[in-house]
Design a protein around this motif. Sequence first.
Motif, PDB file in Angstrom:
ATOM      1  N   UNK B 260      59.290  48.708  12.154  1.00 23.73           N
ATOM      2  CA  UNK B 260      58.204  48.035  12.875  1.00 23.73           C
ATOM      3  C   UNK B 260      56.841  48.547  12.411  1.00 23.73           C
ATOM      4  N   UNK B 261      56.820  49.806  11.997  1.00 25.77           N
ATOM      5  CA  UNK B 261      55.582  50.389  11.472  1.00 25.77           C
ATOM      6  C   UNK B 261      55.410  50.082   9.986  1.00 25.77           C
ATOM      7  N   UNK B 262      56.513  50.153   9.247  1.00 25.47           N
ATOM      8  CA  UNK B 262      56.437  49.987   7.792  1.00 25.47           C
ATOM      9  C   UNK B 262      56.021  48.577   7.410  1.00 25.47           C
ATOM     10  N   UNK B 263      56.668  47.596   8.033  1.00 22.65           N
ATOM     11  CA  UNK B 263      56.552  46.211   7.575  1.00 22.65           C
ATOM     12  C   UNK B 263      55.777  45.376   8.575  1.00 22.65           C
ATOM     13  N   UNK B 264      54.607  44.925   8.167  1.00 18.43           N
ATOM     14  CA  UNK B 264      53.744  44.167   9.078  1.00 18.43           C
ATOM     15  C   UNK B 264      53.149  42.964   8.350  1.00 18.43           C
ATOM     16  N   UNK B 265      52.638  42.034   9.131  1.00 17.64           N
ATOM     17  CA  UNK B 265      51.874  40.932   8.548  1.00 17.64           C
ATOM     18  C   UNK B 265      50.443  41.377   8.280  1.00 17.64           C
ATOM     19  N   UNK B 266      49.778  40.638   7.420  1.00 15.42           N
ATOM     20  CA  UNK B 266      48.366  40.923   7.153  1.00 15.42           C
ATOM     21  C   UNK B 266      47.579  40.997   8.466  1.00 15.42           C
ATOM     22  N   UNK B 267      46.679  41.942   8.554  1.00 12.50           N
ATOM     23  CA  UNK B 267      45.932  42.139   9.799  1.00 12.50           C
ATOM     24  C   UNK B 267      44.516  41.594   9.678  1.00 12.50           C
ATOM     25  N   UNK B 268      44.187  41.039   8.523  1.00 13.62           N
ATOM     26  CA  UNK B 268      42.831  40.500   8.328  1.00 13.62           C
ATOM     27  C   UNK B 268      42.916  38.986   8.462  1.00 13.62           C
ATOM     28  N   UNK B 269      42.201  38.421   9.455  1.00 11.43           N
ATOM     29  CA  UNK B 269      42.394  37.006   9.777  1.00 11.43           C
ATOM     30  C   UNK B 269      41.842  36.071   8.704  1.00 11.43           C
ATOM     31  N   UNK B 270      42.204  34.806   8.820  1.00 15.28           N
ATOM     32  CA  UNK B 270      41.654  33.730   7.984  1.00 15.28           C
ATOM     33  C   UNK B 270      41.859  34.002   6.505  1.00 15.28           C
ATOM     34  N   UNK B 271      43.031  34.559   6.147  1.00 19.71           N
ATOM     35  CA  UNK B 271      43.286  34.760   4.727  1.00 19.71           C
ATOM     36  C   UNK B 271      42.209  35.618   4.072  1.00 19.71           C
ATOM     37  N   UNK B 272      41.643  36.540   4.827  1.00 15.04           N
ATOM     38  CA  UNK B 272      40.450  37.235   4.356  1.00 15.04           C
ATOM     39  C   UNK B 272      40.697  38.552   3.648  1.00 15.04           C
ATOM     40  N   UNK B 273      41.955  38.925   3.430  1.00 18.33           N
ATOM     41  CA  UNK B 273      42.218  40.243   2.859  1.00 18.33           C
ATOM     42  C   UNK B 273      41.587  40.403   1.478  1.00 18.33           C
ATOM     43  N   UNK B 274      41.697  39.368   0.642  1.00 18.91           N
ATOM     44  CA  UNK B 274      41.154  39.495  -0.711  1.00 18.91           C
ATOM     45  C   UNK B 274      39.632  39.631  -0.684  1.00 18.91           C
ATOM     46  N   UNK B 275      38.987  38.835   0.166  1.00 18.20           N
ATOM     47  CA  UNK B 275      37.521  38.922   0.252  1.00 18.20           C
ATOM     48  C   UNK B 275      37.096  40.308   0.726  1.00 18.20           C
ATOM     49  N   UNK B 276      37.769  40.822   1.758  1.00 17.82           N
ATOM     50  CA  UNK B 276      37.433  42.167   2.239  1.00 17.82           C
ATOM     51  C   UNK B 276      37.700  43.214   1.161  1.00 17.82           C
ATOM     52  N   UNK B 277      38.801  43.027   0.429  1.00 18.22           N
ATOM     53  CA  UNK B 277      39.102  43.950  -0.666  1.00 18.22           C
ATOM     54  C   UNK B 277      38.041  43.905  -1.747  1.00 18.22           C
ATOM     55  N   UNK B 278      37.570  42.712  -2.066  1.00 14.77           N
ATOM     56  CA  UNK B 278      36.503  42.595  -3.068  1.00 14.77           C
ATOM     57  C   UNK B 278      35.239  43.318  -2.617  1.00 14.77           C
ATOM     58  N   UNK B 279      34.871  43.129  -1.349  1.00 16.72           N
ATOM     59  CA  UNK B 279      33.706  43.853  -0.828  1.00 16.72           C
ATOM     60  C   UNK B 279      33.903  45.366  -0.972  1.00 16.72           C
ATOM     61  N   UNK B 280      35.087  45.821  -0.589  1.00 18.32           N
ATOM     62  CA  UNK B 280      35.337  47.274  -0.630  1.00 18.32           C
ATOM     63  C   UNK B 280      35.352  47.785  -2.066  1.00 18.32           C
ATOM     64  N   UNK B 281      35.862  46.985  -2.996  1.00 24.30           N
ATOM     65  CA  UNK B 281      35.837  47.396  -4.406  1.00 24.30           C
ATOM     66  C   UNK B 281      34.405  47.427  -4.936  1.00 24.30           C
ATOM     67  N   UNK B 282      33.579  46.467  -4.493  1.00 21.95           N
ATOM     68  CA  UNK B 282      32.168  46.472  -4.888  1.00 21.95           C
ATOM     69  C   UNK B 282      31.480  47.728  -4.336  1.00 21.95           C
ATOM     70  N   UNK B 283      31.776  48.028  -3.097  1.00 22.13           N
ATOM     71  CA  UNK B 283      31.178  49.208  -2.470  1.00 22.13           C
ATOM     72  C   UNK B 283      31.589  50.499  -3.189  1.00 22.13           C
ATOM     73  N   UNK B 284      32.864  50.546  -3.614  1.00 20.67           N
ATOM     74  CA  UNK B 284      33.337  51.730  -4.341  1.00 20.67           C
ATOM     75  C   UNK B 284      32.560  51.913  -5.641  1.00 20.67           C
ATOM     76  N   UNK B 285      32.182  50.814  -6.280  1.00 21.92           N
ATOM     77  CA  UNK B 285      31.383  50.925  -7.504  1.00 21.92           C
ATOM     78  C   UNK B 285      30.032  51.572  -7.219  1.00 21.92           C
ATOM     79  N   UNK B 286      29.465  51.261  -6.053  1.00 20.64           N
ATOM     80  CA  UNK B 286      28.138  51.789  -5.716  1.00 20.64           C
ATOM     81  C   UNK B 286      28.207  53.226  -5.240  1.00 20.64           C
ATOM     82  N   UNK B 287      29.306  53.533  -4.521  1.00 22.21           N
ATOM     83  CA  UNK B 287      29.385  54.860  -3.888  1.00 22.21           C
ATOM     84  C   UNK B 287      30.241  55.840  -4.674  1.00 22.21           C
ATOM     85  N   UNK B 288      30.965  55.349  -5.680  1.00 15.38           N
ATOM     86  CA  UNK B 288      31.780  56.213  -6.548  1.00 15.38           C
ATOM     87  C   UNK B 288      33.031  56.703  -5.877  1.00 15.38           C
TER      88      UNK B 288
END
Lengths: 288, 288
Positions: B260-288
């Motif tokens: 129940x802990x290991x296997x879950x559905x995506x928790x980011x609504x509206x199919x937004x996981x990729x967009x949020x991931x892109x933002x976080x990857x962009x942020x990692x470029x700025x913050x190292x």
Amino acid sequence: MRLGSIEAGGTKFIVAVADENYRILARRRIPTTTPAETLAACISFFQENPVNALGIGSFGPAEIKRDSPHFGTILNTPKPNWAQVDVVGPLKQALQVPAAFTTDVNASAYGEYMLGAGKKVNSLIYFTVGTGIGGGAIQDGHFIGGRSHTEMGHAFVKPYSGDDFKGVCPYHGNQCFEGMASGPAIEARTGQRGEDLERSADVFKLISYYTAQLVLAAYLNFTPEKIVLGGSVISQTELPQIRKVVRELNNGYVDLPDLDQLLVLTSIPDNGAATMGNFALARRLLEG
Amino acid sequence: MRLGSIEAGGTKFIVAVADENYRILARRRIPTTTPAETLAACISFFQENPVNALGIGSFGPAEIKRDSPHFGTILNTPKPNWAQVDVVGPLKQALQVPAAFTTDVNASAYGEYMLGAGKKVNSLIYFTVGTGIGGGAIQDGHFIGGRSHTEMGHAFVKPYSGDDFKGVCPYHGNQCFEGMASGPAIEARTGQRGEDLERSADVFKLISYYTAQLVLAAYLNFTPEKIVLGGSVISQTELPQIRKVVRELNNGYVDLPDLDQLLVLTSIPDNGAATMGNFALARRLLEG
């Protein structure tokens, strides 16, 4: 610098000492009896042959995560007396040196990565195809495995057309690689040990098919620069057939690299990949 | 700080801008036509909505290795006009900001890892089960994949007993996960789109079996702390059945965590996981 290795197996522990050029200075074979007896014999060896750090590659399942309170422990093994046995604790206490601890197959992977077929690459998978089938994966110097070590030999396989062998895996029967293509599977299929069979025997065609599936799965899951095969089952004779089946199974989907470069046999002689990996892991502890 | 995201898909590019709290400030849907037209529309959007860095999650195959001379290029796709197209180069040149580039499924994995179901873990696999099946794996902040991105949806599967469906994968027919359990497989099996079927339909039993095999394979190969399912095919309704089959297939071999802990559905609504991931990857470029 003196580096120590313990290859902790279910029937024997191989202990060894090397200098900083990985030249072996001493080596001993210790039968695996009770934990107290076997570990005491290891300690004696390293008291006679002192080292600055120790690398241990162990049979599993084992707790290899450094941040676990059970780090260095053999977990729920069916081997009598050895379940929940702390291997690292008594050794560190008696010898007062730092100790690395991972699985035997991870140690072999690290040996190939640092000193063998993987010296010029950043990512490598090592498979042992022998009594069991297991894999160790390394990317940029780190072992792959989040909670624990991997168990790649127990992933499920597509059966070869018409292969109705019932399999030897006590958990998965004919469903996993180990059930279908390990040394015991060959023996159960043919009534003979693999090393007593001609390499032209039909069984090796089956083994090549399953090994090719293992290799392609590894490529699709990890895209490593090298895949190294160790263990007693696969020889140079099977490699061309395995590479051919990998290409056939892929069927042009993923852009495979030159398979002669990607897929090779272990390059460290005398089954020595794990020992060399243990030395290199010990050295990494000292050099950071 | 303004973060930009491009979700580069085969039918549409979703572009978006967020502030440093990942709140979306602007968003646009751009149809995927020719590379020149589509990239020009992306550039216009980010000229109207400037960002400090850009994260791009792309359809594949794509060159995601930063040290490659072809970094940022779509590779040998069957999609007309898009093979060998440099996506990152024109964007960086026009916008003069740093850009991260990975696959769409890696971006989703990173979104879940940083901002979703994986916020408290160090290792995670994200699977999309939709038009295609793909996986992205992260361990300690790094994507797994040595030479390239992974292709987990095309690993071979053991057929469900009696399942003689011929599969829809143009490369692997009924041999791989995508051939047997993707959205198009459901449609070919039933003549109906998955979203038009009752969740109690028999086909979802088959899909649960194959998804369970995908999940167990991922666990055996990577031992992640989280496995997150996204895409349109799997819903909350199937999760208990998938977890049950994972347990049955494992048959007590590996010490599985609480599923129940290991296997879950995506928790980011509206199919937004990729967009949020892109933002976080962009942020990692700025913050190292």
